[in-house]
Enzyme design. Structure first.
Site, PDB file in Angstrom:
ATOM      1  N   ASP A 101      42.939  41.943  39.578  1.00  9.69           N
ATOM      2  CA  ASP A 101      43.126  42.806  38.409  1.00  9.69           C
ATOM      3  C   ASP A 101      44.613  42.826  38.039  1.00  9.69           C
ATOM      4  OD1 ASP A 101      41.249  45.321  37.099  1.00  9.69           O
ATOM      5  OD2 ASP A 101      43.406  45.326  36.731  1.00  9.69           O
ATOM      6  N   ILE A 102      44.886  42.760  36.739  1.00 10.00           N
ATOM      7  CA  ILE A 102      46.273  42.717  36.250  1.00 10.00           C
ATOM      8  C   ILE A 102      46.983  44.060  36.473  1.00 10.00           C
ATOM      9  CG2 ILE A 102      45.971  43.469  33.843  1.00 10.00           C
ATOM     10  CD1 ILE A 102      47.567  40.931  33.029  1.00 10.00           C
TER      11      ILE A 102
ATOM     12  N   ASN B 116      32.175  49.978  35.454  1.00  7.81           N
ATOM     13  CA  ASN B 116      32.278  50.980  34.403  1.00  7.81           C
ATOM     14  C   ASN B 116      31.444  50.550  33.213  1.00  7.81           C
ATOM     15  OD1 ASN B 116      34.179  52.365  35.992  1.00  7.81           O
ATOM     16  ND2 ASN B 116      35.865  51.148  35.157  1.00  7.81           N
TER      17      ASN B 116
ATOM     18  N   GLY C 223      34.479  54.543  31.095  1.00  3.53           N
ATOM     19  CA  GLY C 223      35.823  53.975  31.240  1.00  3.53           C
ATOM     20  C   GLY C 223      35.887  52.471  31.086  1.00  3.53           C
ATOM     21  N   GLN C 224      34.854  51.864  30.491  1.00  2.00           N
ATOM     22  CA  GLN C 224      34.860  50.404  30.305  1.00  2.00           C
ATOM     23  C   GLN C 224      35.811  50.023  29.170  1.00  2.00           C
ATOM     24  OE1 GLN C 224      31.020  48.756  29.247  1.00  2.00           O
ATOM     25  NE2 GLN C 224      31.666  46.645  29.665  1.00  2.00           N
TER      26      GLN C 224
ATOM     27  N   HIS D 214      31.381  43.523  34.536  1.00  2.00           N
ATOM     28  CA  HIS D 214      32.194  43.123  35.685  1.00  2.00           C
ATOM     29  C   HIS D 214      32.168  44.216  36.731  1.00  2.00           C
ATOM     30  CE1 HIS D 214      34.720  45.205  32.740  1.00  2.00           C
ATOM     31  NE2 HIS D 214      35.384  45.707  33.770  1.00  2.00           N
TER      32      HIS D 214
ATOM     33  N   HIS E  47      34.453  45.955  39.757  1.00  2.00           N
ATOM     34  CA  HIS E  47      35.729  46.152  40.446  1.00  2.00           C
ATOM     35  C   HIS E  47      35.447  46.222  41.942  1.00  2.00           C
ATOM     36  CE1 HIS E  47      37.980  47.471  36.771  1.00  2.00           C
ATOM     37  NE2 HIS E  47      36.774  47.816  36.380  1.00  2.00           N
TER      38      HIS E  47
HETATM   39  P1  5GP Z   1      37.227  48.145  32.798  1.00  2.00           P
HETATM   40  O1  5GP Z   1      38.315  49.049  32.270  1.00  2.00           O
HETATM   41  O2  5GP Z   1      36.469  47.502  31.651  1.00  2.00           O
HETATM   42  O3  5GP Z   1      36.323  48.755  33.810  1.00  2.00           O
HETATM   43  O4  5GP Z   1      37.958  46.985  33.592  1.00  2.00           O
HETATM   44  C1  5GP Z   1      38.747  46.028  32.960  1.00  2.00           C
HETATM   45  C2  5GP Z   1      39.808  45.633  33.930  1.00  2.00           C
HETATM   46  O5  5GP Z   1      40.386  44.427  33.492  1.00  2.00           O
HETATM   47  C3  5GP Z   1      40.944  46.647  34.045  1.00  2.00           C
HETATM   48  O6  5GP Z   1      41.045  47.097  35.389  1.00  2.00           O
HETATM   49  C4  5GP Z   1      42.193  45.875  33.608  1.00  2.00           C
HETATM   50  O7  5GP Z   1      43.335  46.177  34.364  1.00  2.00           O
HETATM   51  C5  5GP Z   1      41.751  44.434  33.794  1.00  2.00           C
HETATM   52  N1  5GP Z   1      42.402  43.515  32.871  1.00  2.00           N
HETATM   53  C6  5GP Z   1      42.642  43.696  31.555  1.00  2.00           C
HETATM   54  N2  5GP Z   1      43.215  42.619  31.012  1.00  2.00           N
HETATM   55  C7  5GP Z   1      43.358  41.719  32.032  1.00  2.00           C
HETATM   56  C8  5GP Z   1      43.910  40.391  32.114  1.00  2.00           C
HETATM   57  O8  5GP Z   1      44.379  39.810  31.133  1.00  2.00           O
HETATM   58  N3  5GP Z   1      43.883  39.798  33.327  1.00  2.00           N
HETATM   59  C9  5GP Z   1      43.360  40.405  34.435  1.00  2.00           C
HETATM   60  N4  5GP Z   1      43.404  39.724  35.592  1.00  2.00           N
HETATM   61  N5  5GP Z   1      42.838  41.643  34.394  1.00  2.00           N
HETATM   62  C10 5GP Z   1      42.831  42.294  33.215  1.00  2.00           C
END
Ligand code: 5GP
Ligand code: ZN
Length: 116
Positions: free
Chosen positions: A32-33, A89, A95-96, A102, A104
């Site tokens: 995760d970034i 999420n 919180g998506q 995906h 985590h």
């Molecule tokens: P969500 O918020 O949808 O549950 O998870 C999306 C996740 O993707 C977040 O934890 C966010 O930090 C990660 N993310 C967003 N953009 C990027 C990216 O460009 N590269 C990577 N490796 N992770 C990302």
């Protein structure tokens, strides 16, 4: 969102770089970034499925595969024994932020519950 514009589809196609820990014909695992724990990776199916609400019956085997990949990854990362969390999420209140399903995988510290 169309899959052509989807961030994770672009990462899967390697149009956007990522730190990839694992790849097979069905999934990728990337760091995760914005890590929320010492270990924070995301397990992403290669097929564009927006969220759980969109998951079709014939697509459901991917979820079992994701968990089997997670089982392998936690061994590799050395967190199998101490424990970890897998969370997906869904939707705004869930919180998506990326509309491509995906999971985590978080570990490497004591995680709080409820997550908030
Ligand atoms: P969500 O918020 O949808 O549950 O998870 C999306 C996740 O993707 C977040 O934890 C966010 O930090 C990660 N993310 C967003 N953009 C990027 C990216 O460009 N590269 C990577 N490796 N992770 C990302
Ligand atoms: Zn996608």
């Amino acid at each position: 969102m169309e899959k052509e514009e989807c961030l994770f589809c672009k990462i899967i196609k390697k149009e956007i770089p990522s730190e990839m820990l694992y790849e097979d014909d069905k999934v990728i695992v990337i760091k995760d970034i914005s890590p929320q724990a010492p270990i924070h990776v995301i397990i992403i199916p290669k097929q564009h499925i927006a969220d759980l609400n969109c998951l079709k019956q014939d697509e459901s085997p991917i979820i079992g595969h994701i968990y089997m990949v997670a089982k392998k990854i936690v061994q590799t990362l050395g967190i199998a024994e101490n424990g970890y969390r897998i969370v997906s999420n869904c939707g705004e209140q869930g919180g998506q932020t990326v509309q491509h399903i995906h999971f985590h995988l978080l570990g490497g510290r004591m995680l709080k519950w409820p997550p908030g």
